[in-house]
Motif scaffolding. Structure first.
Motif, PDB file in Angstrom:
ATOM      1  N   THR A   1      -0.673 -13.349   0.428  1.00  0.00           N
ATOM      2  CA  THR A   1       0.541 -12.573   0.192  1.00  0.00           C
ATOM      3  C   THR A   1       1.347 -13.104  -0.987  1.00  0.00           C
ATOM      4  O   THR A   1       2.542 -12.886  -1.096  1.00  0.00           O
TER       5      THR A   1
ATOM      6  N   MET B   1       0.815  -1.202   0.000  1.00  0.00           N
ATOM      7  CA  MET B   1       0.000   0.000   0.000  1.00  0.00           C
ATOM      8  C   MET B   1       0.856   1.262   0.000  1.00  0.00           C
ATOM      9  O   MET B   1       0.396   2.353   0.292  1.00  0.00           O
TER      10      MET B   1
ATOM     11  N   PHE C   1      -0.786   0.439 -10.575  1.00  0.00           N
ATOM     12  CA  PHE C   1      -0.983  -0.091  -9.236  1.00  0.00           C
ATOM     13  C   PHE C   1      -1.955  -1.268  -9.250  1.00  0.00           C
ATOM     14  O   PHE C   1      -1.717  -2.304  -8.613  1.00  0.00           O
TER      15      PHE C   1
ATOM     16  N   ASP D   1      -3.483  -9.981  -5.661  1.00  0.00           N
ATOM     17  CA  ASP D   1      -3.732  -9.857  -4.223  1.00  0.00           C
ATOM     18  C   ASP D   1      -5.130  -9.351  -3.881  1.00  0.00           C
ATOM     19  O   ASP D   1      -5.520  -9.360  -2.719  1.00  0.00           O
ATOM     20  N   PHE D   2      -5.866  -8.907  -4.887  1.00  0.00           N
ATOM     21  CA  PHE D   2      -7.174  -8.328  -4.607  1.00  0.00           C
ATOM     22  C   PHE D   2      -8.211  -9.408  -4.298  1.00  0.00           C
ATOM     23  O   PHE D   2      -8.219 -10.473  -4.922  1.00  0.00           O
TER      24      PHE D   2
ATOM     25  N   THR E   1      -0.213  -4.380 -10.940  1.00  0.00           N
ATOM     26  CA  THR E   1       0.798  -5.057 -10.133  1.00  0.00           C
ATOM     27  C   THR E   1       0.222  -5.670  -8.868  1.00  0.00           C
ATOM     28  O   THR E   1       0.855  -6.529  -8.248  1.00  0.00           O
ATOM     29  N   SER E   2      -0.976  -5.250  -8.476  1.00  0.00           N
ATOM     30  CA  SER E   2      -1.610  -5.784  -7.268  1.00  0.00           C
ATOM     31  C   SER E   2      -2.731  -6.764  -7.576  1.00  0.00           C
ATOM     32  O   SER E   2      -3.393  -7.257  -6.661  1.00  0.00           O
TER      33      SER E   2
ATOM     34  N   ARG F   1      -5.827  -4.851   2.086  1.00  0.00           N
ATOM     35  CA  ARG F   1      -4.719  -5.504   1.407  1.00  0.00           C
ATOM     36  C   ARG F   1      -4.011  -6.513   2.313  1.00  0.00           C
ATOM     37  O   ARG F   1      -3.653  -7.589   1.868  1.00  0.00           O
TER      38      ARG F   1
ATOM     39  N   SER G   1       3.020 -13.304  -4.505  1.00  0.00           N
ATOM     40  CA  SER G   1       3.536 -12.248  -5.360  1.00  0.00           C
ATOM     41  C   SER G   1       2.874 -12.327  -6.723  1.00  0.00           C
ATOM     42  O   SER G   1       2.423 -13.370  -7.161  1.00  0.00           O
ATOM     43  N   SER G   2       2.814 -11.188  -7.403  1.00  0.00           N
ATOM     44  CA  SER G   2       2.179 -11.145  -8.710  1.00  0.00           C
ATOM     45  C   SER G   2       2.963 -11.969  -9.718  1.00  0.00           C
ATOM     46  O   SER G   2       4.189 -11.975  -9.741  1.00  0.00           O
TER      47      SER G   2
END
Length: 265
Positions: free
Chosen positions: A63, A1, A253, A260-261, A256-257, A58, A65-66
């Motif tokens: 956790t 974040m 943003f 995780d959403f 790359t996230s 978040r 990684s992308s």
């Protein structure tokens, strides 16, 4: 974040019908005490939104990684635009897409730095419908297909998320506009509004926002959100789907996230 820490986000609420523009300045900061009852009022007053809301969202996600990796521009030339439009459509709405191509999309030809694509999910489509869509894309070259989900009302959130990821990987722009196919854009008016507002090149969201939308937490209902936890009774303020603009750093943003959403309806 870290993207949102200690940053000033200009959220520009554009009321197209009234031809008025309202500007709010949203400050994000850390605060352990989450007062959901005050979030909407602080937004309306142009004061503060508590970053801990977003941080909690978040941090409670997996956790992992992308898996996405940046494209090499030398191997994958990427077209560049000032504003790029992502238009959410559906397999059955061919006539609507034709109407858009014959009206405001045709006007985009006057602006070489404006581009667009329709976005359609093709999962579970019959062979005849799929063939018609492929023919349409062959003729107009303006559709992005996602074949891994059925295009319906319950797939809107993953569809928009995939569209953002696609956009970041396949085009380069200063701003992205997400639209529904029943929206009408006057390119000249949009560009003039952006110029008059002198909107910055980063950390911008421009659109008409929804406030205090109630959350249905009933597990067995179509629009139920039993896992929603950020605020007990309402969603956070968000731009309405018929049309909003974001700066490209927000697209980055989200891209790359994306892994995780947590997906809500």
């Amino acid at each position: 974040m870290t993207f949102l820490k200690k940053t000033l986000v200009f959220c520009l609420v554009l009321c197209v019908i009234l031809e008025q523009v309202y500007v709010f300045h949203f400050y994000y900061f850390e605060n352990k005490d989450l007062d959901c009852s005050g979030v909407h009022q602080t937004v309306l007053e142009g004061k503060t939104i508590i970053e801990s809301i977003l941080r909690r969202f978040r941090l409670e996600q997996p956790t992992t990684s992308s898996t996405l990796t940046p494209l090499d521009p030398s191997q994958h030339p990427i077209p560049s635009y000032h504003v790029f439009f992502l238009i959410m459509s559906e397999p059955s709405k061919h006539a609507t897409r034709v109407a858009l191509r014959d009206t405001w999309i045709r006007d985009l030809a006057k602006y070489p730095d404006l581009g667009y694509k329709f976005v359609i999910g093709t999962g579970l489509l019959g062979a005849e419908i799929l063939a018609a869509l492929e023919l349409e894309e062959k003729e107009d070259k303006d559709i992005v297909f996602f074949g891994d989900f059925e295009d319906n009302k319950l797939s809107i959130t993953p569809k928009v998320l995939k569209a953002y990821v696609w956009a970041y990987e396949n085009v380069k722009a200063d701003y992205l506009v997400k639209l529904n196919d029943n929206s009408y854009v006057v390119p000249e008016n949009l560009l003039n509004a952006m110029k008059e507002l002198a909107i910055p090149s980063i950390q911008v969201i421009m659109g008409k926002f929804m406030w205090k939308l109630p959350v249905n937490k009933k597990e067995n209902e179509r629009w139920g959100e039993p896992d929603w936890f950020l605020c007990p009774e309402t969603y956070l303020p968000f731009p309405r789907g018929e049309g909003y603009l974001v700066s490209w750093d927000i697209v980055e943003f989200i891209r790359t996230s994306a892994d995780d959403f947590r997906i809500y309806r």
